[in-house]
Design a protein around this motif. Structure first.
Motif, PDB file in Angstrom:
ATOM      1  N   GLN A 185       0.901  -1.083  -0.068  1.00 41.85           N
ATOM      2  CA  GLN A 185       0.145   0.002   0.012  1.00 41.85           C
ATOM      3  C   GLN A 185       0.794   1.297   0.090  1.00 41.85           C
ATOM      4  O   GLN A 185       0.188   2.460  -0.001  1.00 41.85           O
ATOM      5  N   MET A 230       1.115 -10.026   1.904  1.00 44.34           N
ATOM      6  CA  MET A 230       0.413  -9.353   1.135  1.00 44.34           C
ATOM      7  C   MET A 230       0.674  -9.136  -0.272  1.00 44.34           C
ATOM      8  O   MET A 230      -0.306  -8.847  -1.125  1.00 44.34           O
ATOM      9  N   TYR A 247      -6.171 -18.290  -1.694  1.00 47.16           N
ATOM     10  CA  TYR A 247      -6.150 -18.791  -0.394  1.00 47.16           C
ATOM     11  C   TYR A 247      -6.191 -20.557  -0.355  1.00 47.16           C
ATOM     12  O   TYR A 247      -6.910 -20.721  -1.102  1.00 47.16           O
ATOM     13  N   ASP A 307     -12.431 -17.739   7.812  1.00 47.98           N
ATOM     14  CA  ASP A 307     -11.415 -16.843   8.347  1.00 47.98           C
ATOM     15  C   ASP A 307     -10.226 -16.946   7.374  1.00 47.98           C
ATOM     16  O   ASP A 307     -10.156 -17.944   6.608  1.00 47.98           O
ATOM     17  N   ILE A 308      -9.489 -15.881   7.231  1.00 51.84           N
ATOM     18  CA  ILE A 308      -8.447 -15.883   6.510  1.00 51.84           C
ATOM     19  C   ILE A 308      -7.070 -15.317   7.055  1.00 51.84           C
ATOM     20  O   ILE A 308      -7.220 -14.535   8.134  1.00 51.84           O
ATOM     21  N   HIS A 325      -3.859  -7.496  13.350  1.00 57.29           N
ATOM     22  CA  HIS A 325      -4.907  -8.750  13.296  1.00 57.29           C
ATOM     23  C   HIS A 325      -4.496  -9.908  13.855  1.00 57.29           C
ATOM     24  O   HIS A 325      -3.665 -10.565  13.127  1.00 57.29           O
ATOM     25  N   LYS A 361      -3.470 -13.410  15.199  1.00 60.39           N
ATOM     26  CA  LYS A 361      -4.199 -14.873  14.714  1.00 60.39           C
ATOM     27  C   LYS A 361      -3.683 -15.951  16.016  1.00 60.39           C
ATOM     28  O   LYS A 361      -2.727 -15.864  16.585  1.00 60.39           O
ATOM     29  N   THR A 401      -8.995 -15.101  13.841  1.00 66.34           N
ATOM     30  CA  THR A 401      -8.498 -13.745  13.475  1.00 66.34           C
ATOM     31  C   THR A 401      -9.177 -12.829  14.794  1.00 66.34           C
ATOM     32  O   THR A 401     -10.116 -12.863  14.831  1.00 66.34           O
ATOM     33  N   TYR A 402      -8.328 -12.102  15.436  1.00 70.30           N
ATOM     34  CA  TYR A 402      -8.806 -11.100  16.246  1.00 70.30           C
ATOM     35  C   TYR A 402      -8.393  -9.765  15.793  1.00 70.30           C
ATOM     36  O   TYR A 402      -7.242  -9.343  15.643  1.00 70.30           O
ATOM     37  N   MET A 403      -9.418  -8.731  15.688  1.00 76.62           N
ATOM     38  CA  MET A 403      -8.941  -7.377  15.147  1.00 76.62           C
ATOM     39  C   MET A 403      -8.584  -6.640  16.266  1.00 76.62           C
ATOM     40  O   MET A 403      -8.543  -5.233  16.470  1.00 76.62           O
ATOM     41  N   THR A 404      -7.754  -7.150  17.128  1.00 76.38           N
ATOM     42  CA  THR A 404      -7.440  -6.366  18.521  1.00 76.38           C
ATOM     43  C   THR A 404      -6.580  -4.997  18.108  1.00 76.38           C
ATOM     44  O   THR A 404      -7.029  -4.287  18.572  1.00 76.38           O
ATOM     45  N   GLU A 438      -6.257  -3.287  15.591  1.00 77.51           N
ATOM     46  CA  GLU A 438      -6.962  -2.336  14.594  1.00 77.51           C
ATOM     47  C   GLU A 438      -8.097  -1.794  15.375  1.00 77.51           C
ATOM     48  O   GLU A 438      -8.233  -0.244  15.364  1.00 77.51           O
ATOM     49  N   VAL A 439      -8.553  -2.660  16.318  1.00 83.12           N
ATOM     50  CA  VAL A 439      -9.777  -1.702  17.104  1.00 83.12           C
ATOM     51  C   VAL A 439      -9.174  -0.797  18.073  1.00 83.12           C
ATOM     52  O   VAL A 439      -9.762   0.244  18.203  1.00 83.12           O
ATOM     53  N   VAL A 495      -8.399   2.399  15.952  1.00 79.46           N
ATOM     54  CA  VAL A 495      -9.446   3.369  15.604  1.00 79.46           C
ATOM     55  C   VAL A 495     -10.229   3.711  16.890  1.00 79.46           C
ATOM     56  O   VAL A 495     -10.661   4.985  16.822  1.00 79.46           O
ATOM     57  N   HIS A 498      -9.894   7.878  16.530  1.00 81.45           N
ATOM     58  CA  HIS A 498     -11.187   8.354  16.070  1.00 81.45           C
ATOM     59  C   HIS A 498     -12.354   8.205  16.600  1.00 81.45           C
ATOM     60  O   HIS A 498     -13.452   8.812  16.380  1.00 81.45           O
ATOM     61  N   GLU A 515     -21.154   4.341  18.036  1.00 84.31           N
ATOM     62  CA  GLU A 515     -19.890   4.845  17.861  1.00 84.31           C
ATOM     63  C   GLU A 515     -18.700   3.803  17.349  1.00 84.31           C
ATOM     64  O   GLU A 515     -18.066   4.014  16.446  1.00 84.31           O
ATOM     65  N   VAL A 565     -16.800   3.983  13.606  1.00 85.72           N
ATOM     66  CA  VAL A 565     -15.548   4.108  13.447  1.00 85.72           C
ATOM     67  C   VAL A 565     -14.897   2.767  12.558  1.00 85.72           C
ATOM     68  O   VAL A 565     -13.917   2.789  12.139  1.00 85.72           O
ATOM     69  N   LEU A 566     -15.548   1.879  12.859  1.00 85.40           N
ATOM     70  CA  LEU A 566     -15.265   0.591  12.128  1.00 85.40           C
ATOM     71  C   LEU A 566     -15.479   0.601  10.714  1.00 85.40           C
ATOM     72  O   LEU A 566     -14.773   0.388   9.791  1.00 85.40           O
ATOM     73  N   HIS A 611     -13.228   3.900   9.330  1.00 87.16           N
ATOM     74  CA  HIS A 611     -11.778   4.059   9.688  1.00 87.16           C
ATOM     75  C   HIS A 611     -10.983   2.631   9.584  1.00 87.16           C
ATOM     76  O   HIS A 611      -9.799   2.614   9.715  1.00 87.16           O
ATOM     77  N   SER A 612     -11.812   1.610   9.773  1.00 90.28           N
ATOM     78  CA  SER A 612     -11.028   0.241   9.804  1.00 90.28           C
ATOM     79  C   SER A 612     -10.870  -0.388   8.288  1.00 90.28           C
ATOM     80  O   SER A 612     -11.617   0.016   7.685  1.00 90.28           O
ATOM     81  N   THR A 667     -14.169  -9.125  18.813  1.00 94.65           N
ATOM     82  CA  THR A 667     -13.075  -8.770  17.888  1.00 94.65           C
ATOM     83  C   THR A 667     -12.946  -9.706  16.997  1.00 94.65           C
ATOM     84  O   THR A 667     -12.127  -9.525  16.132  1.00 94.65           O
ATOM     85  N   HIS A 668     -13.196 -10.951  17.379  1.00 95.43           N
ATOM     86  CA  HIS A 668     -12.968 -12.087  16.152  1.00 95.43           C
ATOM     87  C   HIS A 668     -14.290 -12.103  15.209  1.00 95.43           C
ATOM     88  O   HIS A 668     -14.085 -11.829  14.108  1.00 95.43           O
ATOM     89  N   ILE A 722     -16.191  -9.651  14.153  1.00 95.73           N
ATOM     90  CA  ILE A 722     -16.292  -8.533  13.332  1.00 95.73           C
ATOM     91  C   ILE A 722     -15.472  -9.009  12.154  1.00 95.73           C
ATOM     92  O   ILE A 722     -15.778  -8.160  10.985  1.00 95.73           O
ATOM     93  N   PHE A 723     -14.511  -9.681  12.092  1.00 95.57           N
ATOM     94  CA  PHE A 723     -13.422  -9.810  11.145  1.00 95.57           C
ATOM     95  C   PHE A 723     -14.355 -10.634  10.044  1.00 95.57           C
ATOM     96  O   PHE A 723     -13.927 -10.435   9.032  1.00 95.57           O
ATOM     97  N   THR A 779     -14.214 -11.183   5.886  1.00 93.32           N
ATOM     98  CA  THR A 779     -14.004 -12.525   5.268  1.00 93.32           C
ATOM     99  C   THR A 779     -15.136 -12.860   4.403  1.00 93.32           C
ATOM    100  O   THR A 779     -15.132 -13.420   3.462  1.00 93.32           O
TER     101      THR A 779
END
Lengths: 338, 338
Positions: free
Chosen positions: A44, A79, A91, A132-133, A163, A165, A179-182, A184-185, A188, A192, B184, B188-189, B192-193, B230-231, B233-234, B238
């Motif tokens: 990116q 990526m 995948y 999941d990926i 993210h 894993k 995956t846990y978006m820990t 990134e959450v 944000v 934000h 909220e 934000v997700l 911004h995510s 948080t898992h 929402i991923f 996917t």
């Protein structure tokens, strides 16, 4: 960014090509890193858009190595193999081992005539919940599987990050993961949401106080029931407004809450019993950056679990194993260069 | 924005002054709204910074009413009483009723000589978890308490929004409550995510398909264990990447997940038994905007709970009750203007 010294035993160029950075390793036939380089040209952040950007970033990083060692095989993971990458390596499903990655890799030929073998990501598609990926972590895992047959037989590997894993290993294969978006959450919310408003830019609290706030968040997560998270995070505001917690500690508290929730869920789904104070015979491995892994160790400790080991950057080792599995270099002891 | 007609029975100006908007109501001695006006001068969007901004916004909205009816009492509720408001009306602790709000209100005198009585927010401070706060919702609740003695005795009031509130009522008082940052976190997700990247700006899906995706999210929340959010929402990524769900439905799925988690937790902590298919004798009231409340009704239905009632904007009624409790106007039947 200088190429540095290289030896005539160079056997492989391995690229760990992620979203925000590109890391290259020049390796010998035994998997030792002879030289390494990195730049910020993650997929990116390419020097120009599209394929020419990949070509340029690759040439800038590896041109010197390829000039010194013409014909070296090149492998890449991360990526770079996504739909937004140089070439898409779709995948592969669980269960998957390093051989699976090699057999489903995608080759791309650069304008300079060099062929790059790109590893696929992995998907886990359980019957009763969404798929999941992951992409990139499979390479780090491959680096562990080859060197530790005991962990390859049975382990839970946790790779904290944007993210995170949680990957279950059995019989040398990735069998399932979550995956846990820990990370990134956390990002944000602090940048934000209203929670960030009370958080000072630069934290001035001492390590002990920060560890204490983090622990308080983990303990709240431990006491939580289903669905409680979006309620509990509001405490990162109310504790500040009511002056129960110093503003410079609110980020650590929120971090403890989010990591704590991940740990509670990950341990439960990994069938790792925190009450037993151990991983029930299944080694729990943390793979990744030191500072973040330290937080996970602290959080796991509060939940009564001690990880079996902490491993830093296993990607070079994994790319090396991927190259062996793909037949690009000979396994140890059979290296034609030695 | 025109003042419109007013009658000579005007007895009160009531202001619902929030973060992003200012709403004014001209009311008679029976609490009927004779006229209403609104502008975008919420406390974070004043026409100029600081106190002059509050003065100007107030004068622009109410100047005409005050010219026509000199000496009318003025009350206000919402973020105007926060630390960032015109004057801070500190939080009062639970249990709190409308009389508590009146006795702890703060008066501010405008430059034009008009006195405005500002309602305080409310805090709930349980012994075993962090404090919680609300500001503005107490006024909406006051609007219900006065008119429905049955609900005032015992009810759970849910006010969906950016920060949803679940408020338990007993014996005419707010006894405890919990905030969920559902709206909220959704904002934000999606903005911004990485989850937002797959979500098209304009949704083109039909209502049935959107309801279906929302329901799928709620059901996933229903099946969740502690820490799973948080898992889960991923999956909003996917499901898109694997083309299991159309991109225009991913927002509804995420909304279902987040609202579902709030409902699961709120029902559990409100001691409302979803398995009983009812609120166990305790009325469950939804207060707020129609479209959002519709989603909550749908989600509750999936969890086997039917709300007792849906109430739209009860703030004018609550401000009127607040004015009575403060002695600014006489209770019904005793209005000196009638």
């Amino acid at each position: 960014m200088e190429a540095g010294r290289t030896r005539d035993t160079a056997s492989l160029i391995a690229l760990d090509w992620g979203t925000s950075s590109l890391r290259g390793f020049l390796m010998d036939g035994g998997g030792r890193v002879l030289d390494q380089r990195a730049n910020a040209h993650g997929i990116q952040n390419l020097p120009q858009p599209g394929i020419p950007g990949f070509e340029q970033a690759f040439a800038e990083l590896c041109g010197g190595w390829l000039a010194a060692h013409p014909g070296l095989p090149v492998v890449a993971g991360g990526m770079v193999g996504s739909a937004q990458g140089w070439a898409e390596a779709p995948y592969v499903p669980c269960p998957a081992d390093t051989g699976t990655l090699a057999s489903r890799a995608i080759a791309v030929d650069s304008a300079s005539g060099v062929r790059i073998l790109i590893a696929p990501g992995v998907t886990y598609d359980p019957p009763d919940s969404p798929p999941d990926i992951l992409r990139g972590e499979e390479i780090q895992i491959a680096g562990v599987l080859a060197d530790r047959p005991d962990w390859a037989r049975d382990a839970c590997m946790v790779l904290p990050g944007t993210h995170s894993k949680w990957v279950r290993i059995a019989d040398g294969r990735m069998t399932r993961f979550a995956t846990y978006m820990t990370g990134e959450v956390f990002a944000v919310l602090t940048r934000h949401s209203i929670l960030g408003r009370l958080m000072p830019e630069a934290a001035e609290a001492g390590d002990d106080a920060r560890d204490g706030a983090f622990a308080e968040g983990v303990r709240a997560a431990q006491a939580s029931g289903p669905g409680d998270l979006t309620h509990q995070i509001f405490a990162a505001r109310t504790l500040g407004i009511t002056r129960r917690m110093a503003p410079e500690l609110l980020k650590d508290y929120l971090s403890g809450l989010l990591i704590g929730h991940e740990l509670v869920s990950g341990l439960a789904h990994g069938e790792i019993d925190p009450d037993a104070g151990r991983t029930d015979g299944c080694p729990l491995l943390l793979i990744g950056d030191g500072a973040l892994c330290r937080r996970y160790v602290q959080g796991l400790g509060l939940l009564g679990v001690e990880p079996t080991a902490r491993l830093e950057n296993t990607a070079p080792r994994g790319l090396f194993q991927f190259a062996i599995a793909a037949g690009l270099i000979a396994p140890a002891g059979k290296d034609p260069h030695v």
